[in-house]
Design a protein around this motif. Structure first.
Motif, mmCIF file in Angstrom:
data_model
loop_
_atom_site.group_PDB
_atom_site.id
_atom_site.type_symbol
_atom_site.label_atom_id
_atom_site.label_comp_id
_atom_site.label_asym_id
_atom_site.label_seq_id
_atom_site.Cartn_x
_atom_site.Cartn_y
_atom_site.Cartn_z
ATOM 1 N N CYS A 23 10.904 2.070 -7.688
ATOM 2 C CA CYS A 23 11.185 3.461 -7.968
ATOM 3 C C CYS A 23 12.416 3.503 -8.862
ATOM 4 N N ASP A 24 12.912 4.693 -9.139
ATOM 5 C CA ASP A 24 14.082 4.844 -9.994
ATOM 6 C C ASP A 24 13.850 4.212 -11.367
ATOM 7 N N PRO A 30 12.406 -1.749 -17.796
ATOM 8 C CA PRO A 30 11.597 -1.535 -16.595
ATOM 9 C C PRO A 30 12.098 -2.291 -15.366
ATOM 10 N N LEU A 31 12.964 -3.264 -15.556
ATOM 11 C CA LEU A 31 13.494 -4.010 -14.419
ATOM 12 C C LEU A 31 14.584 -3.234 -13.684
ATOM 13 N N VAL A 32 15.293 -2.361 -14.399
ATOM 14 C CA VAL A 32 16.387 -1.602 -13.803
ATOM 15 C C VAL A 32 15.822 -0.629 -12.775
ATOM 16 N N VAL A 53 16.076 -5.001 -3.472
ATOM 17 C CA VAL A 53 16.825 -5.585 -4.581
ATOM 18 C C VAL A 53 17.070 -4.483 -5.600
ATOM 19 N N THR A 54 18.330 -4.316 -6.003
ATOM 20 C CA THR A 54 18.693 -3.291 -6.979
ATOM 21 C C THR A 54 19.231 -3.956 -8.233
ATOM 22 N N PHE A 55 18.643 -3.593 -9.397
ATOM 23 C CA PHE A 55 19.113 -4.049 -10.691
ATOM 24 C C PHE A 55 19.725 -2.852 -11.402
ATOM 25 N N ASN A 56 21.021 -2.930 -11.714
ATOM 26 C CA ASN A 56 21.721 -1.846 -12.407
ATOM 27 C C ASN A 56 21.714 -2.092 -13.910
ATOM 28 N N LYS A 57 21.817 -1.002 -14.674
ATOM 29 C CA LYS A 57 21.825 -1.067 -16.136
ATOM 30 C C LYS A 57 22.938 -1.943 -16.680
ATOM 31 N N ASN A 58 24.067 -1.986 -15.979
ATOM 32 C CA ASN A 58 25.240 -2.713 -16.480
ATOM 33 C C ASN A 58 25.204 -4.213 -16.193
ATOM 34 N N GLY A 59 24.065 -4.733 -15.707
ATOM 35 C CA GLY A 59 23.945 -6.166 -15.462
ATOM 36 C C GLY A 59 24.426 -6.604 -14.093
ATOM 37 N N THR A 60 24.701 -5.663 -13.204
ATOM 38 C CA THR A 60 25.051 -6.003 -11.835
ATOM 39 C C THR A 60 23.855 -5.687 -10.945
ATOM 40 N N TRP A 78 23.258 -10.189 -13.508
ATOM 41 C CA TRP A 78 22.010 -10.664 -14.076
ATOM 42 C C TRP A 78 21.951 -10.370 -15.569
ATOM 43 N N SER A 79 21.136 -11.169 -16.255
ATOM 44 C CA SER A 79 20.800 -10.933 -17.655
ATOM 45 C C SER A 79 19.421 -11.530 -17.883
ATOM 46 N N LYS A 80 18.756 -11.035 -18.921
ATOM 47 C CA LYS A 80 17.412 -11.522 -19.218
ATOM 48 C C LYS A 80 17.451 -12.511 -20.353
#
Length: 101
Positions: A23-24, A30-32, A53-60, A78-80
């Motif tokens: 969601c969100d 799409p991973l965020v 598991v939460t992936f934030n836009k800022n890479g945290t 995280w980073s891709k």
């Protein structure tokens, strides 16, 4: 609780065998967002276990693991990369996890 951290990492590493509901949504990536782990390698989680598991836009990001009434939160960055998610856990350990969306 350490085995649950291993479970989360294993589940992420087995991205093709892992089913997530999300969601969100984020228009840019799409991973965020916030992801609820519902199974790993085709096996459902035990009834008293939940992993978010939460992936934030800022890479945290963070993993919130609940076993019964006990909750543990672990943070990561995280980073891709090319077909892989590069993760640095709060203890400094690094992982490169293959993924597809």
């Amino acid at each position: 609780m350490k085995w649950l951290n291993g479970l989360v990492i294993l589940a992420l590493a087995l991205a093709l065998g892992v089913v997530f509901t999300g969601c969100d949504d984020d228009d840019n990536d799409p991973l965020v967002g916030r992801w609820n782990l519902v199974s790993a390698d085709g096996e459902g989680l035990p009834a008293n276990v939940s992993v978010i598991v939460t992936f934030n836009k800022n890479g945290t990001g963070s993993t919130e693991t609940r076993v019964g009434s006990n909750t543990k939160v672990d943070n990561f960055t995280w980073s891709k990369g090319e077909g892989a998610l590069d993760v640095v856990n709060q203890d400094g350990s690094r992982e490169s996890i293959p993924y597809t969306l």
